[in-house]
Design an enzyme around this catalytic site. Structure first.
Site, PDB file in Angstrom:
ATOM      1  N   ASN A  34     -15.908 -15.062 -12.729  1.00 48.99           N
ATOM      2  CA  ASN A  34     -15.112 -16.191 -13.238  1.00 48.99           C
ATOM      3  C   ASN A  34     -15.214 -16.303 -14.766  1.00 48.99           C
ATOM      4  O   ASN A  34     -14.219 -16.513 -15.449  1.00 48.99           O
ATOM      5  CB  ASN A  34     -15.575 -17.490 -12.592  1.00 48.99           C
ATOM      6  CG  ASN A  34     -14.952 -17.709 -11.237  1.00 48.99           C
ATOM      7  OD1 ASN A  34     -13.901 -17.164 -10.912  1.00 48.99           O
ATOM      8  ND2 ASN A  34     -15.605 -18.500 -10.404  1.00 48.99           N
ATOM      9  N   GLU A  81     -18.017 -19.390  -3.439  1.00 47.80           N
ATOM     10  CA  GLU A  81     -17.994 -17.978  -3.043  1.00 47.80           C
ATOM     11  C   GLU A  81     -18.773 -17.721  -1.764  1.00 47.80           C
ATOM     12  O   GLU A  81     -19.148 -16.581  -1.477  1.00 47.80           O
ATOM     13  CB  GLU A  81     -18.556 -17.113  -4.184  1.00 47.80           C
ATOM     14  CG  GLU A  81     -20.035 -17.276  -4.445  1.00 47.80           C
ATOM     15  CD  GLU A  81     -20.374 -18.406  -5.406  1.00 47.80           C
ATOM     16  OE1 GLU A  81     -21.462 -18.361  -6.000  1.00 47.80           O
ATOM     17  OE2 GLU A  81     -19.541 -19.328  -5.559  1.00 47.80           O
TER      18      GLU A  81
END
Length: 535
Positions: A276, A311
């Site tokens: 990210n 996640e």
């Protein structure tokens, strides 16, 4: 037998009324392509019958030619409406021939009106057109009928077929009858008109019914879509947390009843925050979607897979621990060997736990979470199995490794203190000492907050390039920890949530992962390891 003019008037009144009804329905209800054609068709039929009833009053060009042209146009529009309602776009090749045929028929009728007056021939022409147009309606209704709820389509096709039969019989009578001087002189005309009243009424009744059925089908589809959306994760399309919890509880009850084995796989994407931060959240989302898609190919239709949050993914399968571990290993290999939208390799760590009879979901998740922690602490990109229940675990100790030193004595001391305090907290969690856990959690969060402020000053002095991302992670950890503490204190969460936060978020997710990135910047390396007592 009813008076001919009375029947003609009744038919006219009926068609006008039905035309008004369809027009009102069209403007006040939800309709679909094709309904406007049906509304116009009824209007043409109504006006055509009005002009037809003026025979002897209005000129023949109006009461015969214009009237019959409107009647035939109405019949053609009925077919246009059926085709449009069935999803066929207007095209001249499909819709044009019938309208051209109506113009040809009017030309023929003009010949038998002015050149060689012949009522019988005009009756044959009109009814043959009726047979062609309504026969096409029967074919369209049967060809485009839906896979379910076919009754109305078939009933409407039956009515059009009755109209075709009526047209054939009517044309046959006209061919065999002696020449008529006036249409109303035909004794069969009144009978056919009476039958037409019922057929037309039935046809018009079916049109709103078809529309209503379409509305109901779409509402049912929308409800199904909404229900599915309420149970799935928007990003990945997997089951969401709420549905997973409810379905797992149901499967657990079934397992207790029938003696089946259930295993849980807790899956975490390794170093996902780096993805990210380095490539952006959109790339991170694409990685999660790809992992979800790959995971679907590795499981059976009966296996339960959800995106738990961030996640993390959870899977429940009806299988013993060994089989579940094989499934996890297969998934790990598939992910490791796959290509993703980001340049760096993507791997996963998986913790596997087998449910024991009567075990609560939170306990099973806690054991799977511990197994996942072992997989991550063991180097990531691996599968670890957990045995026994959470209450029988030996206390977990987090151990400071001097190689983790940053060169800042105060910063190292704070890291060491947080890890030692975390170890005490985990020990109290495994002992199920709720009051001590709450006290130590509050102390840990306070110390961590002070540490964050000091660490940010150090990183700013050393011009750490990812300072803003690090500062943002501090805020996230602080807010999540405070919210989790409040929920555990209120009884909304159990102690396993504290264990997960300390291990996965604070120690592994931040100190052992984020601060490793800082150490690399400082030209040093370090690690946090976990060991059993005496190690």
């Amino acid at each position: 037998m009813l008076h001919t003019q009375t029947l003609a008037l009744a038919t006219t009144v009926q068609l006008v009324s039905l035309s008004v009804f369809l027009t009102f329905f069209f403007f006040t209800r939800r309709t679909y392509p094709g309904f406007a054609n049906w509304t116009c068709a009824l209007a043409c039929l109504a006006v055509g019958y009005v002009l037809l009833s003026l025979r002897g009053i209005a000129p023949d060009a109006v009461s015969i030619l214009a009237a019959n042209y409107l009647l035939m146009t109405g019949m053609a529009l009925l077919l246009d409406g059926i085709l449009r309602f069935s999803g066929r776009a207007y095209s001249f090749a499909l819709n044009g021939p019938l309208h051209l045929l109506s113009a040809v028929c009017v030309a023929v009728m003009a010949f038998y009106t002015f050149a060689e007056p012949n009522i019988n021939a005009r009756v044959v022409v009109v009814n043959l057109f009726r047979c062609v147009s309504h026969g096409a309606c029967v074919a369209a209704l049967l060809y485009f009928q839906p896979k379910t709820d076919r009754t109305t389509h078939r009933f409407l096709a039956l009515l059009f077929l009755a109209s075709v039969t009526l047209g054939i019989v009517r044309a046959g009578f006209a061919l065999n009858a002696s020449p008529l001087q006036h249409l109303y002189d035909d004794p069969t005309f009144r009978l056919f008109m009476l039958i037409d009243l019922g057929v037309v009424a039935g046809i018009v009744f079916c049109l709103p019914v078809l529309t209503h059925m379409r509305v109901e089908q779409e509402l049912e589809q929308e409800r199904a879509v909404a229900e599915r959306a309420s149970r799935t994760d928007k990003l990945t399309g997997l089951w969401n947390r709420a549905y997973f919890e409810a379905e797992t509880e149901r499967r657990a009850r079934e397992a207790d009843r029938f003696g089946d084995e259930l295993s849980m796989l807790m899956i975490d994407v390794d170093h996902f925050k780096t993805v990210n931060d380095k490539y952006g959240h959109l790339s991170g989302d694409e990685v999660l979607r790809s992992i979800a898609s790959l995971a679907r190919t590795c499981i059976r239709s009966t296996d339960l897979l959800c995106r738990w949050g961030g996640e993390e993914f959870l899977m429940v399968i009806r299988a013993p621990n060994e089989v579940a571990a094989q499934v996890a290993e297969n998934l790990r290999r598939v992910i490791e060997g796959a290509s993703f939208s980001v340049p760096q390799g993507i791997t996963i760590s998986v913790g596997v736990a087998n449910r024991r009879a009567g075990e609560e979901l939170t306990s099973l998740m806690a054991r799977a979470d511990h197994a996942l922690y072992r997989a991550k602490a063991g180097g990531r990109n691996r599968v670890e199995q957990e045995g026994g229940d959470a209450s029988r675990f030996s206390p977990l100790y987090l151990k400071w490794n001097p190689a983790f030193s940053t060169g800042e004595p105060a910063l190292d001391a704070q890291h060491r203190g947080l890890i030692e305090l975390s170890a005490q907290l985990l020990e109290r969690c495994t002992a199920n000492d709720r009051q001590s856990v709450l006290h130590l959690t509050r102390k840990l969060l306070d110390n961590a907050e002070q540490h964050y402020l000091y660490e940010e000053c150090v990183l700013e002095d050393r011009r750490y390039p990812d300072l803003e991302a690090h500062r943002s992670d501090h805020r996230r950890l602080h807010e999540k920890g405070r919210e989790l503490f409040d929920r555990v204190a209120d009884g909304e969460k159990d102690l396993s949530a504290i264990i997960s936060y300390v291990l996965n978020d604070l120690v592994i997710g931040h100190i052992a992962e984020e601060d490793v990135a800082y150490i690399a910047h400082a030209g040093r390396e370090g690690s946090v390891s976990r060991s059993q007592p005496g190690s």
